[in-house]
Motif scaffolding. Structure first.
Motif, PDB file in Angstrom:
ATOM      1  N   ILE A  94      24.956  23.675  17.204  1.00  0.00           N
ATOM      2  CA  ILE A  94      26.173  24.161  16.546  1.00  0.00           C
ATOM      3  C   ILE A  94      26.193  23.706  15.090  1.00  0.00           C
ATOM      4  N   ALA A 106      23.701  25.618  12.954  1.00  0.00           N
ATOM      5  CA  ALA A 106      24.074  27.011  12.692  1.00  0.00           C
ATOM      6  C   ALA A 106      25.260  27.075  11.742  1.00  0.00           C
ATOM      7  N   LEU A 115      32.931  30.053  15.300  1.00  0.00           N
ATOM      8  CA  LEU A 115      33.526  29.038  14.434  1.00  0.00           C
ATOM      9  C   LEU A 115      33.320  29.495  12.999  1.00  0.00           C
ATOM     10  N   ASN A 123      31.078  30.247   5.997  1.00  0.00           N
ATOM     11  CA  ASN A 123      30.053  30.605   6.975  1.00  0.00           C
ATOM     12  C   ASN A 123      30.723  30.809   8.321  1.00  0.00           C
ATOM     13  N   VAL A 125      29.816  31.691  12.413  1.00  0.00           N
ATOM     14  CA  VAL A 125      28.699  31.813  13.345  1.00  0.00           C
ATOM     15  C   VAL A 125      29.194  32.282  14.700  1.00  0.00           C
ATOM     16  N   ASP A 147      24.193  32.857  17.194  1.00  0.00           N
ATOM     17  CA  ASP A 147      23.681  32.157  16.008  1.00  0.00           C
ATOM     18  C   ASP A 147      23.406  30.694  16.332  1.00  0.00           C
ATOM     19  N   ALA A 148      24.361  30.078  17.047  1.00  0.00           N
ATOM     20  CA  ALA A 148      24.194  28.664  17.374  1.00  0.00           C
ATOM     21  C   ALA A 148      22.974  28.457  18.248  1.00  0.00           C
ATOM     22  N   ALA A 152      19.696  28.606  16.379  1.00  0.00           N
ATOM     23  CA  ALA A 152      19.632  27.771  15.176  1.00  0.00           C
ATOM     24  C   ALA A 152      18.296  27.070  15.031  1.00  0.00           C
ATOM     25  N   PHE A 153      17.627  26.819  16.129  1.00  0.00           N
ATOM     26  CA  PHE A 153      16.338  26.129  16.045  1.00  0.00           C
ATOM     27  C   PHE A 153      15.275  27.163  15.728  1.00  0.00           C
ATOM     28  N   LEU A 170      12.953  25.903  21.836  1.00  0.00           N
ATOM     29  CA  LEU A 170      14.243  25.272  22.069  1.00  0.00           C
ATOM     30  C   LEU A 170      15.378  26.287  21.893  1.00  0.00           C
ATOM     31  N   THR A 196      18.041  27.186  24.701  1.00  0.00           N
ATOM     32  CA  THR A 196      19.482  27.043  24.493  1.00  0.00           C
ATOM     33  C   THR A 196      20.198  28.351  24.788  1.00  0.00           C
ATOM     34  N   ILE A 247      23.124  28.719  27.763  1.00  0.00           N
ATOM     35  CA  ILE A 247      24.551  28.938  27.519  1.00  0.00           C
ATOM     36  C   ILE A 247      24.966  30.392  27.656  1.00  0.00           C
ATOM     37  N   CYS A 305      30.958  21.742  21.424  1.00  0.00           N
ATOM     38  CA  CYS A 305      31.697  22.276  20.274  1.00  0.00           C
ATOM     39  C   CYS A 305      32.710  21.258  19.772  1.00  0.00           C
TER      40      CYS A 305
END
Lengths: 186, 215
Positions: free
Chosen positions: A132, A135, B77, B86, B88, B92-93, B96-97, B105, B109, B113, B164
């Motif tokens: 989180i 991102a 968020l 920004n 997301v 997107d979260a 992120a990797f 990863l 993820t 989720i 979160c």
């Protein structure tokens, strides 16, 4: 009974998995090996206006404590250091205890197993927080956060410990009682 | 399931239940709706039938299905610091990797989720809808239900929600953080996922898959 396959769901029937404990130990060891780089590599790479900051899990918590947020630092240390280590200890203890006589009652060990199985998944919270943050905090030059190498090892470590706990057959705990002629099997 | 006449041993097997956790053997007595049968030795709940549980689970599953899709797509968020904004989404979260081995990863993820919870909901609907409508079960209902149960620990939507909260605490001194619509959807989703799991009585589902007419 001669039945090889479950009539109901078609799964192969086995009284006890012959390799249960070996599987537990194999995943346990993998988890432990992955846990070491998870702590030595940086977890987060924070880039602000003037500096780049790479911090490991423990260094990050210490830094937060220096800022005065002792509560959050304690939570981070607890979630990413104390709980994983306790899990390694608990799974190892359970695996050893089914082979060796122990003074702790079966109910207690069953409870320990349930707690380990339940808590195991929650360690992934660290990875999700990193996801989180990385991102969300992408504010061009002002501040960016990127995941570090530790995150991948930490995730692997959590997954291997979960697999290790799942491979443990909780019925082995009660087999010890059956062998020693326990009478309280109600 | 059995294409041969029931022998004596089969009759007996139907009357017996074994605790999956500690292997204690019991003679079966089906509890009434709202009651629960649990293992006396290790206290694992063996059977917990509920009235209209199937219907409730289907309703909750449908809600979860739409919420997952909505929560994954809408902004989740938003962050605002000195004019830099920004927003997301959950995707997107999850993604992120990026770069090199991190992509693995990312995929893991995203699976944990979004895709695993989504798959579990669809499997649950596939298994339960015919049962509740008194139709013959789907062709792959048995492997589907088994897969759904095996995936249970790998469905981590609720853990992500707590994640979160932690992330918000960390960022809040750095920037102004706002909640998108997906955040609230995800909040409801977590409650529903937990409710869905507590309604589900595995024994009842297996029993219905085996004996479509009875109970």
């Amino acid at each position: 009974m001669g039945t090889k396959v479950c009539d109901r769901c078609g799964h192969k029937l086995r009284s006890r998995h012959p390799m249960s404990l070996q599987t537990v130990w194999a995943f346990w060891l993998m988890g432990l090996i992955c846990y070491i780089p998870a702590n030595t590599y940086p977890m987060l790479r924070t880039q602000t206006l003037f500096q780049v900051d790479e911090s490991t899990i423990i260094a990050g918590a210490v830094e937060i404590a220096h800022h005065g947020s002792y509560g959050i630092a304690a939570i981070i240390l607890f979630a990413s250091v104390v709980i994983p280590l306790a899990k390694f200890w608990a799974v190892a203890y359970l695996a050893v205890s089914v082979k060796n006589p122990t003074r702790v009652s079966n109910q207690r060990r069953q409870l320990l197993y349930e707690v380990v199985e339940y808590i195991g998944r929650w360690s992934m919270i660290d990875i999700f927080v990193v996801a989180i943050l990385s991102a969300l905090v992408q504010l061009n030059t002002l501040a960016t956060i990127n995941p570090g190498m530790a995150s991948i090892f930490f995730a692997l470590s959590v997954i291997f410990t979960m697999l290790s706990a799942q491979a443990f057959d909780s019925r082995l705990i009660w087999d010890v009682q059956a062998k020693s002629g326990g009478s309280d099997a109600a | 399931m059995k294409d041969f006449s029931e022998t004596r041993s089969d009759m007996m097997l139907d009357d017996i239940i074994v605790c999956p956790q500690c292997d204690a053997v019991y003679r079966m007595k089906k509890p009434e709706h709202g009651e629960r049968a649990s293992c006396q030795r290790c206290h694992k709940v063996l059977i917990a039938p509920r009235r209209n549980a199937g219907l409730h689970i289907i309703a909750v599953s449908l809600a979860v299905l739409f919420l997952i899709i909505g929560a994954a797509v809408f902004p989740f968020l938003t962050i605002d610091a000195a004019g830099n904004k920004n927003a997301v989404s959950i995707l997107d979260a999850a993604l992120a990797f990026s770069g090199g081995p991190m992509i693995v990863l990312s995929l893991a993820t995203a699976a944990l989720i979004i895709f695993v919870p989504l798959l579990r909901v669809m499997l649950t609907l596939y298994v339960l809808v015919p049962l509740v409508l008194d139709q013959p079960a789907g062709r792959y209902a048995i492997p589907a239900f088994r897969l759904s149960e095996a995936l249970r620990p790998w469905s981590m939507a609720e853990i992500f929600a707590i994640g979160c909260a932690v992330a918000l605490v960390k960022v809040s001194d750095l920037a102004q953080v706002g909640f998108g619509p997906a955040f609230w959807m995800f909040g409801i989703l977590v409650v529903l996922v937990i409710a869905q799991d507590s309604f589900m009585c595995k024994w009842s589902v297996w029993h219905r898959l085996e004996h479509p007419k009875t109970s």
